[in-house]
Enzyme design. Structure first.
Site, short mmCIF file in Angstrom:
data_model
loop_
_atom_site.label_atom_id
_atom_site.label_comp_id
_atom_site.label_asym_id
_atom_site.label_seq_id
_atom_site.Cartn_x
_atom_site.Cartn_y
_atom_site.Cartn_z
N GLU A 71 -2.91 3.94 -10.96
CA GLU A 71 -4.21 4.61 -10.95
C GLU A 71 -4.19 5.78 -11.93
OE1 GLU A 71 -3.48 5.17 -6.75
OE2 GLU A 71 -3.98 7.30 -6.92
N HIS B 149 -12.38 1.63 -7.74
CA HIS B 149 -12.31 2.15 -6.38
C HIS B 149 -13.53 3.02 -6.08
CE1 HIS B 149 -10.48 2.61 -2.64
NE2 HIS B 149 -9.56 3.54 -2.87
N LYS C 192 0.19 12.30 -6.91
CA LYS C 192 -1.21 12.00 -6.59
C LYS C 192 -1.51 12.34 -5.13
CE LYS C 192 -1.89 8.91 -4.35
NZ LYS C 192 -1.81 7.62 -3.58
N ASP D 243 1.16 -1.09 -4.88
CA ASP D 243 0.37 0.09 -5.21
C ASP D 243 1.36 1.10 -5.80
OD1 ASP D 243 -1.03 2.42 -5.19
OD2 ASP D 243 -1.35 2.48 -3.02
N ASP E 107 0.80 10.59 1.67
CA ASP E 107 0.57 9.71 0.52
C ASP E 107 0.43 10.57 -0.73
OD1 ASP E 107 -0.01 7.50 -0.99
OD2 ASP E 107 -2.07 7.26 -0.27
N SER F 124 0.81 -1.22 0.00
CA SER F 124 0.00 0.00 0.00
C SER F 124 0.85 1.27 0.00
CB SER F 124 -0.88 -0.01 1.26
OG SER F 124 -1.27 1.29 1.60
N GLY F 125 0.54 2.18 -0.92
CA GLY F 125 1.25 3.45 -0.95
C GLY F 125 0.99 4.25 0.31
N LEU F 126 -0.27 4.19 0.76
CA LEU F 126 -0.61 4.91 1.99
C LEU F 126 0.22 4.40 3.17
CD1 LEU F 126 -2.40 6.77 3.73
CD2 LEU F 126 -4.05 4.89 3.89
N ASP G 106 0.87 3.83 -7.35
CA ASP G 106 0.31 5.18 -7.54
C ASP G 106 0.06 5.44 -9.04
OD1 ASP G 106 0.32 5.46 -4.83
OD2 ASP G 106 2.13 6.68 -4.73
N ASN H 54 -4.07 10.84 -1.86
CA ASN H 54 -4.86 9.68 -1.47
C ASN H 54 -6.32 9.88 -1.86
OD1 ASN H 54 -6.64 8.14 0.70
ND2 ASN H 54 -4.69 7.08 0.50
N SER H 55 -6.95 8.81 -2.30
CA SER H 55 -8.31 8.90 -2.83
C SER H 55 -9.32 9.40 -1.80
CB SER H 55 -8.75 7.52 -3.32
OG SER H 55 -7.86 7.06 -4.30
N ARG I 147 -6.18 0.93 -12.23
CA ARG I 147 -7.15 1.37 -11.21
C ARG I 147 -7.94 2.55 -11.74
NH1 ARG I 147 -5.18 2.77 -5.11
NH2 ARG I 147 -6.47 4.61 -4.72
C1 SPV Z 1 -3.40 2.47 -0.65
O1 SPV Z 1 -3.53 1.55 0.15
O2 SPV Z 1 -2.44 3.22 -0.65
C2 SPV Z 1 -4.45 2.69 -1.63
C3 SPV Z 1 -5.81 2.34 -1.32
O3 SPV Z 1 -4.16 3.25 -2.66
S1 SPV Z 1 -6.56 3.77 -0.78
O4 SPV Z 1 -5.87 4.29 0.32
O5 SPV Z 1 -7.90 3.32 -0.44
O6 SPV Z 1 -6.62 4.71 -1.87
MG MG Z 2 -2.42 4.17 -2.65
#
Ligand code: SPV
Ligand code: MG
Length: 542
Positions: free
Chosen positions: A110, A186, A116, A81, A54, A42-44, A83, A118-119, A155
């Site tokens: 994505e 997502h 980017k 992930d 993130d 996970s990027g986060l 990004d 975070n979503s 994504r």
């Molecule tokens: C991550 O886990 O970094 C993701 C998923 O990209 S989210 O945080 O839901 O975007």
């Molecule tokens: Mg991410």
């Protein structure tokens, strides 16, 4: 099976599969251990563990570095992930090549712009990437993979950015056509409505991946029924760490003590286990000391030393100071100097007075009515593949131990061939060997015939005196165990000493090899010895 193939199979399997987030080697190992078949890089979480945002604040090479720790310690595939691919198609090409080199099984990119966000942070304000540009990135990635089974997951962020189903489907279709191995759809809704609608319309055109962080309350069966290929539990390891760390830190701070926390946190041994500390200890046996084994030592120190009178009323002989330092301390230091750190002391009389660090102390509870072999029997568990057994009252120059460790023999005894006036006739450690010391020859091959006070097998003069050191290595350990077993059958086992063991080994056809030495050692039996010992040990560098 290759990790790439494992991930590809998971994406294409009929059933819904699940992967869990990890953000470093340790969490990756935990995820695998509990039974997950794959890991979400996970990027986060990778950013959050360093308390950076993130927003691509972590550089892509820093991400790759973390991932390498994770692939190194796991056998299950990691889906990174990635990004937005950290730039344009060219950055994507380099990323995919690099991920292949470090054993990452796939990457998810994505359709947003670099850098980017975070979503779940102002998702609707986030611009999406131009469709053709994003398709170019997917193609560039596919053309750069060296492993046919490497997966690229595209994504779709249309729902996150506030677009509708049509835009999401249009994008997914284009990414699928560009070569994406799966589509991640997502959503930031707390209900799975968007992703379920998408799944119906997508109708399994390619594997579908979801991240139910916000719609976490949805029963898993719903995802299975919708034909979702892969569910990503995306951030639950990093969130666990945060809560656990906050609780422990606050508790230790408030209570100013470790007591309450101790039972709630992983033990230090658990850390060692997860690090694979045992494997290193095993490897050391194979490779340390130039392929030899780490040597251990067993010190026989159960006797009082009755001839030393009042001096040994409160402590055993081995604790008597020689030039101000207890004999046992001196021995342990000498072992440690030769790299021997696995040291066992078999204590008996006044074992409570043995307070030296650096050795495991075992107790021969029968010390008062038993001898050396009974003490040795207490330490049989502590034998390793290479063990030096030694009398606790032996003082010696370091080089003697060094030389003993330098020879390769299953069983090796040090025999002093220098004349010992006054001792011959009294000592029970006189040694008869296959040949007398021929000082002219280096590593003369001599074996032991007998150790005793008088010769039972020959009437010639002894060849020297066994100094009270024996090294047992490799196969020698088996020979010794076997000899011990035979002797333990004897009625008088409790009165037997190490010379009896050596003689048994000879009888069994496993005569120890002899290393001749010339002085530079002494044992302590009486007050005269103790007096001489001060001068003996008063040598700089010893
Ligand atoms: C991550 O886990 O970094 C993701 C998923 O990209 S989210 O945080 O839901 O975007
Ligand atoms: Mg991410």
């Amino acid at each position: 099976m290759r990790k790439t193939t494992q991930l590809k199979n998971m994406l294409n399997s009929k059933q819904t599969e699940f992967i869990l987030e990890a953000h470093n080697g340790l969490s990756a190992r935990v995820v695998e251990e509990v039974g997950f078949k794959g890991i979400w890089g996970s990027g986060l979480a990778l950013s959050a563990q360093h308390a950076v945002r993130d927003n691509n604040e972590l550089s892509w090479t820093q991400v790759v570095e973390q991932l390498e720790f994770m692939t190194d310690v796991t056998t299950i595939p990691i889906l990174l992930d990635g990004d937005t691919g950290y730039g344009d198609f060219n950055n994507m090409r380099r990323l995919v090549r690099k991920l292949g080199q470090i054993g990452v099984a796939g990457v998810c990119i994505e359709d947003k712009l670099f850098p980017k966000t975070n979503s779940f942070i102002q998702g609707e304000a986030q611009p999406l990437e131009d469709i053709q540009t994003f398709c170019g990135k997917i193609q560039a990635g596919k053309d750069s993979q060296s492993d046919d089974d490497f997966s690229i997951v595209a994504r779709v962020e249309a729902f996150i950015a506030g677009w509708g189903l049509n835009e999401a489907l249009k994008r997914a279709e284009a990414y699928h056509a560009a070569g994406a191995d799966a589509i991640l759809i997502h959503s930031k809704h707390s209900q799975p409505d968007e992703v379920l609608e998408f799944a119906v319309e997508w109708a399994n055109r390619s594997p579908l991946v979801i991240v139910p962080t916000k719609y976490y309350a949805t029963p898993t069966e719903v995802f299975e029924q919708a034909g979702i290929s892969l569910v990503i539990w995306a951030n639950h390891m990093i969130r666990t760490c945060i809560s656990a760390m906050q609780a422990t830190a606050a508790n230790i701070h408030h209570t100013r003590s470790l007591v309450e926390s101790e039972g709630c946190i992983a033990t230090v041994s658990e850390i060692f286990r997860l690090q694979g500390a045992d494997e290193l200890l095993e490897a050391e046996k194979r490779y340390a000391r130039g392929g030899g084994h780490p040597v251990s030592a067993i010190v026989l120190a159960a006797s009082r030393g009755g001839d030393l009178g009042d001096l040994t009323r409160e402590k055993p002989k081995v604790m008597l100071p020689v030039a101000g330092v207890p004999m046992l301390r001196r021995q342990i230091d000498k072992f440690k100097k030769q790299g021997i750190n696995d040291i066992t002391v078999v204590a008996g009389y006044r074992h409570d007075a043995i307070n030296v660090q650096g050795a495991e102390i075992l107790l021969n509870e029968q010390w008062a009515s038993t001898g050396e072999l009974a003490s040795l029997a207490c330490a049989m568990e502590n034998f390793t593949d290479d063990t030096v057994i030694i009398y606790g009252d032996l003082l010696f120059r370091s080089y003697l131990l060094h030389n003993l460790l330098d020879w390769d023999a299953d069983l090796l005894v040090a025999v002093d061939s220098s004349p010992l006036p006054g001792v011959v006739g009294n000592a029970n450690d006189l040694a008869w060997c296959s040949a007398a010391d021929n000082r002219a020859m280096y590593q003369q091959k001599v074996t032991l015939n007998q150790v005793s006070s008088v010769s039972e097998s020959s009437d010639r003069e002894p060849d020297g005196r066994w100094i009270g050191m024996v090294r047992v290595k490799g196969q020698g350990g088996e020979y010794l165990r076997c000899a011990m077993k035979k002797l333990q059958q004897k009625q008088d086992f409790n009165s037997l000493g190490l010379p009896d063991l050596l003689n048994q080994l000879v009888q069994d056809g496993h005569s120890p090899q002899v290393q001749y030495v010339n002085g530079h050692w002494m044992d302590i039996n009486n007050l005269d010895d103790l007096e001489r010992a001060g001068a003996f040990e008063n040598i700089p560098g010893e």
